[in-house]
Design a protein around this motif. Structure first.
Motif, short mmCIF file in Angstrom:
data_model
loop_
_atom_site.label_atom_id
_atom_site.label_comp_id
_atom_site.label_asym_id
_atom_site.label_seq_id
_atom_site.Cartn_x
_atom_site.Cartn_y
_atom_site.Cartn_z
N VAL A 173 -7.57 7.85 -2.90
CA VAL A 173 -6.84 6.85 -3.52
C VAL A 173 -7.07 5.45 -3.43
O VAL A 173 -7.15 4.96 -2.24
CB VAL A 173 -5.20 7.18 -3.24
CG1 VAL A 173 -4.17 6.21 -3.82
CG2 VAL A 173 -4.90 8.60 -3.50
N SER A 174 -7.29 4.67 -4.46
CA SER A 174 -7.63 3.36 -4.59
C SER A 174 -6.35 2.47 -5.14
O SER A 174 -5.74 3.10 -5.89
CB SER A 174 -8.90 2.88 -5.40
OG SER A 174 -9.79 3.76 -4.94
N HIS A 175 -6.31 1.56 -4.47
CA HIS A 175 -5.06 0.45 -4.67
C HIS A 175 -5.20 -0.91 -4.35
O HIS A 175 -6.15 -1.17 -3.34
CB HIS A 175 -3.63 0.58 -4.17
CG HIS A 175 -2.52 0.01 -4.87
ND1 HIS A 175 -2.06 -0.84 -3.95
CD2 HIS A 175 -1.66 0.34 -5.68
CE1 HIS A 175 -0.81 -1.21 -4.58
NE2 HIS A 175 -0.65 -0.44 -5.81
N PRO A 176 -5.07 -2.01 -5.03
CA PRO A 176 -5.49 -3.37 -4.76
C PRO A 176 -5.07 -3.77 -3.40
O PRO A 176 -5.73 -4.69 -2.82
CB PRO A 176 -4.39 -4.14 -5.78
CG PRO A 176 -4.37 -3.31 -7.04
CD PRO A 176 -4.33 -1.91 -6.51
N PRO A 205 0.97 -1.18 -0.01
CA PRO A 205 -0.05 -0.01 0.03
C PRO A 205 1.05 1.35 0.04
O PRO A 205 2.06 1.15 0.37
CB PRO A 205 -0.85 -0.09 1.27
CG PRO A 205 0.04 -1.07 2.10
CD PRO A 205 0.89 -1.78 1.26
N PRO A 206 0.21 2.36 -0.26
CA PRO A 206 0.97 3.68 -0.36
C PRO A 206 1.44 4.05 0.97
O PRO A 206 0.88 3.88 2.00
CB PRO A 206 -0.09 4.70 -0.52
CG PRO A 206 -1.15 3.91 -1.56
CD PRO A 206 -1.18 2.73 -0.82
N SER A 207 2.78 4.46 1.04
CA SER A 207 3.51 4.85 2.27
C SER A 207 3.34 6.33 2.74
O SER A 207 3.45 6.89 3.72
CB SER A 207 4.75 4.59 2.43
OG SER A 207 5.59 5.22 1.23
N GLY A 208 3.02 6.93 1.74
CA GLY A 208 2.74 8.60 1.84
C GLY A 208 1.47 8.83 1.00
O GLY A 208 1.52 8.41 -0.34
N HIS A 209 0.80 9.97 1.42
CA HIS A 209 -0.55 10.46 0.78
C HIS A 209 -0.78 11.99 1.21
O HIS A 209 -0.93 12.08 2.41
CB HIS A 209 -1.50 9.47 1.00
CG HIS A 209 -2.92 10.19 0.24
ND1 HIS A 209 -4.26 9.67 0.73
CD2 HIS A 209 -3.11 11.01 -0.77
CE1 HIS A 209 -4.85 10.26 -0.15
NE2 HIS A 209 -4.41 11.11 -0.93
N LEU A 258 -5.24 -2.00 -0.54
CA LEU A 258 -5.91 -1.31 0.14
C LEU A 258 -7.48 -1.81 0.26
O LEU A 258 -8.21 -2.22 -0.70
CB LEU A 258 -6.12 0.09 -0.30
CG LEU A 258 -4.92 1.04 -0.11
CD1 LEU A 258 -5.16 2.40 -0.88
CD2 LEU A 258 -4.34 1.05 1.27
N SER A 259 -7.90 -2.17 1.58
CA SER A 259 -9.16 -2.71 1.84
C SER A 259 -10.39 -1.54 1.50
O SER A 259 -11.61 -1.67 1.11
CB SER A 259 -9.62 -3.02 2.94
OG SER A 259 -9.19 -2.26 4.13
N LYS A 260 -9.89 -0.12 1.63
CA LYS A 260 -10.82 1.20 1.44
C LYS A 260 -9.78 2.25 0.96
O LYS A 260 -8.50 2.21 1.37
CB LYS A 260 -11.49 1.37 2.61
CG LYS A 260 -10.81 1.68 3.84
CD LYS A 260 -11.87 2.12 4.96
CE LYS A 260 -11.19 2.52 6.13
NZ LYS A 260 -11.92 2.90 7.33
N PRO A 261 -10.46 3.24 0.24
CA PRO A 261 -9.76 4.05 -0.28
C PRO A 261 -8.86 5.15 0.71
O PRO A 261 -9.66 5.20 1.86
CB PRO A 261 -10.51 5.05 -1.20
CG PRO A 261 -11.61 3.86 -1.44
CD PRO A 261 -11.64 3.15 -0.24
#
Length: 381
Positions: free
Chosen positions: A193-196, A113-117, A198-201
């Protein structure tokens, strides 16, 4: 130095093969030349970047190669056969894609998952003045992410854009989406932000809150500023006439790429925009001492109004009480612009308060003088 990386990604609807070639040119200053290409069942990607800036990509929908290069650099060309080379690599990529599906159908999918947003505006906010929101995501794998924008709870698509994923040194990716908007008091924007993995954005909220001064302070401040600005205007006029081809940055922000955790490596970003000509010089300090290790700066990027934007980065590990500064020099500035950032509290700029204070002081001096002569005049009647 040549470095080839092959990543195989398996998803429910998309399987992507991404290859990157990193080259370091033999110049006085080293540069990073990156070639990225990949494919899926319905799409493909082929691009070249130089020092993190896109200089060429293949538009497979229009059937042509595109050079999105700013006018102030010497044109970089990859020859007449660049687009044909991209088509050939797409065919090879799709053949490898078919074989990879067969060979990797039972291999677990790697996903981080993303480490920064982060979500921020490129310029200082002024009501009614067009601006740009940037939603920056980093540290995810595989690419890409999906970004959705809302305004006051309603989905927004007009004025949005997203760049191609950019590979980080740790084999993860970074990607940024932009929303061009005109801020109005009370508006609220969000970037999801959505990514495979992540369970939710992941969602960041940004709202327009520009403090409106009361009528009384506004009147005093306005009178004072009017008197003060009359003197400033004359000096500004001659300054502009003497330096018509140079104007200073209109925006200067300093922020951390990720949320701050003590002892965890992070990146400070010093973003400068609205200046001409390019480039600016950026100096970093830590606790009052100059820092050069871990710093970098990208090439200037042209804005629509023919001014430029540029960003410098400092990789650091935050410790309690540390204080960092980013100073920007430009031919149009008599002294550098400086922003302070500390691990506890980010210090806001004091420019507007100083101007308002000076304006009010000058205004009050004028009021005092007028009152004195009015009283003296009444004594004589």
């Amino acid at each position: 130095m040549m470095k080839t990386m092959m990543k195989l990604m398996k998803m429910s609807e998309l399987l992507l093969i991404l290859s990157c070639v990193l080259c370091v040119s033999f110049c006085e200053d080293d540069h990073q030349d990156l070639n990225i290409f990949g494919c899926s069942d319905s799409d493909g990607e082929f691009m070249y970047t130089l020092d993190g800036e896109e200089v060429y990509y293949a538009d497979f929908n229009k059937g042509e190669g595109v050079y999105p290069q700013p006018p102030f650099i010497n044109h970089i060309s990859y020859g007449e056969g660049a687009y044909e080379q991209a088509l050939t690599l797409q065919q090879i990529c799709k053949a490898n894609l078919k074989n990879s599906r067969i060979g990797m159908k039972d291999i677990p999918v790697e996903s981080d998952p993303p480490s920064g947003h982060t979500l921020y505006s490129t310029d200082e906010v002024e009501l009614g003045v067009q601006n740009t929101l940037i939603c920056h995501v980093t540290g995810f794998y595989p690419a890409p992410v999906k970004v959705e924008w809302t305004k006051n709870g309603k989905t927004v698509t007009e004025g949005t854009s997203i760049n191609v994923p950019y590979p980080n040194k740790d084999r993860s990716f970074s990607q940024s989406s932009r929303l061009v908007f005109t801020p109005q008091q009370g508006d609220m924007y969000s970037c999801s932000v959505s990514h495979p993995s992540l369970s939710k954005p992941l969602t960041r909220i940004w709202d327009v809150e520009v403090q409106q001064p009361g009528v009384g302070p506004a009147v005093f401040c306005g009178l004072g500023l009017t008197i003060g600005l009359l003197g400033v205007a004359a000096g500004t006029f001659f300054l502009i006439k003497g330096n018509e081809c140079s104007y200073p940055p209109s925006g200067h922000t300093l922020y951390s790429r990720d949320e701050v955790e003590l002892g965890v490596q992070n990146t400070l970003i010093c973003h400068v925009t609205g200046f001409f000509p390019a480039p600016v010089k950026v100096y970093w300090t830590k606790n009052g001492k100059t820092v050069t290790e871990g710093t970098s700066i990208n090439i200037p990027y042209p804005n629509k109004d023919r001014s430029f934007s540029q960003s410098s980065r400092l990789v650091f590990t935050p410790q309690q009480g540390d204080m960092y500064s980013c100073s920007v020099s430009h031919p149009s500035l008599s002294q550098p612009l400086t922003r302070i950032w500390d691990v506890e509290v980010q210090q806001p700029g004091v420019g507007p308060a100083v101007f308002c204070g000076l304006g009010v002081t000058i205004g009050l001096l004028g009021v005092a003088a007028g009152t004195f002569f009015l009283i003296k005049g009444n004594e004589c009647s």
